[in-house]
Write a protein that holds these residues in place. Sequence first.
Motif, PDB file in Angstrom:
ATOM      1  N   CYS A 135      83.379  25.425 -29.172  1.00  8.37           N
ATOM      2  CA  CYS A 135      82.817  26.390 -30.115  1.00  8.37           C
ATOM      3  C   CYS A 135      82.980  25.847 -31.527  1.00  8.37           C
ATOM      4  O   CYS A 135      84.012  25.282 -31.865  1.00  8.37           O
ATOM      5  N   ASN A 137      82.490  27.860 -34.234  1.00 10.40           N
ATOM      6  CA  ASN A 137      82.453  29.004 -35.144  1.00 10.40           C
ATOM      7  C   ASN A 137      83.725  29.266 -35.948  1.00 10.40           C
ATOM      8  O   ASN A 137      83.665  29.778 -37.043  1.00 10.40           O
ATOM      9  N   CYS A 139      86.071  31.627 -35.786  1.00 10.14           N
ATOM     10  CA  CYS A 139      86.408  33.004 -36.168  1.00 10.14           C
ATOM     11  C   CYS A 139      87.895  32.985 -36.523  1.00 10.14           C
ATOM     12  O   CYS A 139      88.671  32.276 -35.867  1.00 10.14           O
ATOM     13  N   TYR A 141      90.523  34.624 -36.129  1.00  5.56           N
ATOM     14  CA  TYR A 141      91.610  35.016 -35.219  1.00  5.56           C
ATOM     15  C   TYR A 141      91.673  34.150 -33.958  1.00  5.56           C
ATOM     16  O   TYR A 141      92.559  34.321 -33.135  1.00  5.56           O
ATOM     17  N   CYS A 142      90.716  33.228 -33.791  1.00  6.24           N
ATOM     18  CA  CYS A 142      90.507  32.634 -32.460  1.00  6.24           C
ATOM     19  C   CYS A 142      91.000  31.196 -32.366  1.00  6.24           C
ATOM     20  O   CYS A 142      90.713  30.359 -33.215  1.00  6.24           O
ATOM     21  N   PRO A 145      88.289  27.197 -30.634  1.00  5.22           N
ATOM     22  CA  PRO A 145      87.705  25.946 -31.160  1.00  5.22           C
ATOM     23  C   PRO A 145      88.740  24.834 -31.322  1.00  5.22           C
ATOM     24  O   PRO A 145      88.404  23.658 -31.209  1.00  5.22           O
ATOM     25  N   GLN A 179      81.099  29.618 -24.622  1.00  4.58           N
ATOM     26  CA  GLN A 179      81.786  30.465 -25.610  1.00  4.58           C
ATOM     27  C   GLN A 179      80.743  31.115 -26.515  1.00  4.58           C
ATOM     28  O   GLN A 179      80.892  32.228 -26.952  1.00  4.58           O
ATOM     29  N   HIS A 216      76.367  35.452 -29.457  1.00  2.23           N
ATOM     30  CA  HIS A 216      76.986  35.667 -30.770  1.00  2.23           C
ATOM     31  C   HIS A 216      75.957  36.358 -31.672  1.00  2.23           C
ATOM     32  O   HIS A 216      74.848  35.835 -31.847  1.00  2.23           O
ATOM     33  N   ARG A 255      83.135  36.389 -38.980  1.00  4.85           N
ATOM     34  CA  ARG A 255      82.173  36.491 -37.889  1.00  4.85           C
ATOM     35  C   ARG A 255      80.759  36.112 -38.313  1.00  4.85           C
ATOM     36  O   ARG A 255      79.916  35.818 -37.485  1.00  4.85           O
TER      37      ARG A 255
HETATM   38  S1  SF4 Z   1      85.660  34.279 -30.931  1.00  7.06           S
HETATM   39 FE1  SF4 Z   1      84.078  33.208 -29.759  1.00  7.06          FE
HETATM   40  S2  SF4 Z   1      82.612  32.548 -31.318  1.00  7.06           S
HETATM   41 FE2  SF4 Z   1      84.516  33.023 -32.409  1.00  7.06          FE
HETATM   42  S3  SF4 Z   1      85.620  31.066 -32.508  1.00  7.06           S
HETATM   43 FE3  SF4 Z   1      86.344  32.138 -30.676  1.00  7.06          FE
HETATM   44  S4  SF4 Z   1      85.070  31.343 -29.009  1.00  7.06           S
HETATM   45 FE4  SF4 Z   1      84.037  30.825 -30.947  1.00  7.06          FE
END
Ligand code: SF4
Length: 416
Positions: A135, A137, A139, A141-142, A145, A179, A216, A255
Motif C-alpha cells: 500500500c 497510502n 494512513c 494510524y496504519c 505500508p 489493501q 479506498h 485519509r
Molecule cells: S489503512 Fe488501508 S489504505 Fe490506509 S495505509 Fe493502511 S492498508 Fe493502506
Amino acid sequence: MHQYHIWTIGCQMNKAESERLGSFFEQLGYQATDTAEKASIIVLNSCVVRQNAENRVINKLSALKALKRTNPDITLAVTGCLVNSEVDQLKESFPHVDHFFKPGDYPQWLERPDLEPILPRHPSPTTFVPIIQGCDNFCSYCIVPYRRGRERSRPVAEIACEVKELVRRGVKGVTLLGQNVDSYGHDLPDKPDLADLLQELNAIDGLARISFLTNHPKDMSSRLIEAVAHLEKVCEQISLPVQSGDNDILKAMRRGYTVEHFRQLITEIRSKIPGVALSTDVIVGFPSESEPQFQRTANLLTELRFDTVHIAVYSPRSGTAAAKEFEDNIPPAEKKERLNKIEQLQENIATEINAQLSGKTVEVLVEGKKKGKWQGRTRSGKLMFFSNNSDCLGQLMKIRIEKTSPWSLQGKVELK
Ligand code: SF4
C-alpha cells in the motif's frame, strides 16, 4: 509422511497466502497437520495490524522455542506483516527462526520452477485471489505500508490464467484482494485498472461470480462503478472504509477525502448499482476524538445505512505517524463505550435491512456445511443457511428467504 503446519492470523490476504503455501507443500509430498509438534515444517503467517495481534505472534514464536530446542531439525519460517525490512533485527530477536520472508516473496528454499503454480489444491467454491500487494497510502494510524511495502500489482494475464486454473479445479467465485484494489495496475506497463481486470475475468467460462476488496474512497473511480453495474458476473457488493464521519479526524488520519466526497460516492454507487450491499470500516477513539466528532461518525452511519460495519478501537502502532504525533488520549473505558454504541446502532440497522429481504428468492453459492445446514453467500455477500439432503457444495441454488437476523439469513430451496 512428512507433515507441515501453517498458523495464520490476520486478514484475507494472509489466508489466501497460507492456502497457496499449503498447496505448495502438498506438491512436495507433505501432509497438513493441525499440531505444530507433529510437523517438520512450521510456517507462522503473522499479522501486526493491532498490538494484540502482534502479541499473539510473539507468544506463538516464544512457545515454539522449546519445540525447536528439542527438535532442531524442524524448519521454522515466519511470513506476513511481522516481516519488515529489518530482517537482521528479527533474526537477532528470534534466533530459533530459520527463515523470514515477506508476504508474497517466496524465498529460494520455496522456489521450485518444476512444480505447478502455487495455487490452492482443493480450493473452496469461492476463493481469494490476491491482485495487488502493499500500500502506498500511509494512513497515519496504519502499519501495513511499512510491513507490506509499496504497491505491486500482478499482471492481468497472470491473474486471468490463475483464475482459469482455479475454475478448472472447481472454483465458481473469486474474491480479488488488495489493501487498496483501486490502485490496481498503476505500476504495470499498460496501466490497466480494476475495471479492465474485471472485464477480462468476466469473460472466463465457468466462473460465476467476481467480487473484490478493499476499496479506498480517495481512489474509487466512476469507471469502476460502471464496470460493477454492467458486468454480469461482478457481484453487487462494495467494501468502502470511511473510518470517521468527521473531516478533522479524517485529516489527522491522512485519509485523503472528506465526508462530503464519501457521501457523494455512496450516492453514485447506489444510483448505478441497484440492490448493492455496502460495508464500511470505522475506527473509534482516534487521538483527541471529541464526543461531537464521534457523534458525527454515528450520524453518518445512521444516514448511510450500511449492510455491515467493521468497528475497530484505535490503538497506537509504533512507527506510524499517529503514534509519533498524537497522544493516545481517549480513555479505554470511553473507547469501549463508543465501540458498544456503534455496535448497537449497526445491529439495529442491519436488522432492518435484512428484514426487508424476507420472502424474496435469491441466488446462493453454496460454500460448505455448518451444524448440519448448508451455508453459502448471496450475490450481495450475505450469509445464508438452508437444509437440503443432496450434495449442494459449489452449486448455485435459488433460496427463498424465510428468516433474517442482523448477521445472516435462513431459507428454503425454491422448488421450480
Ligand atoms: S489503512 Fe488501508 S489504505 Fe490506509 S495505509 Fe493502511 S492498508 Fe493502506
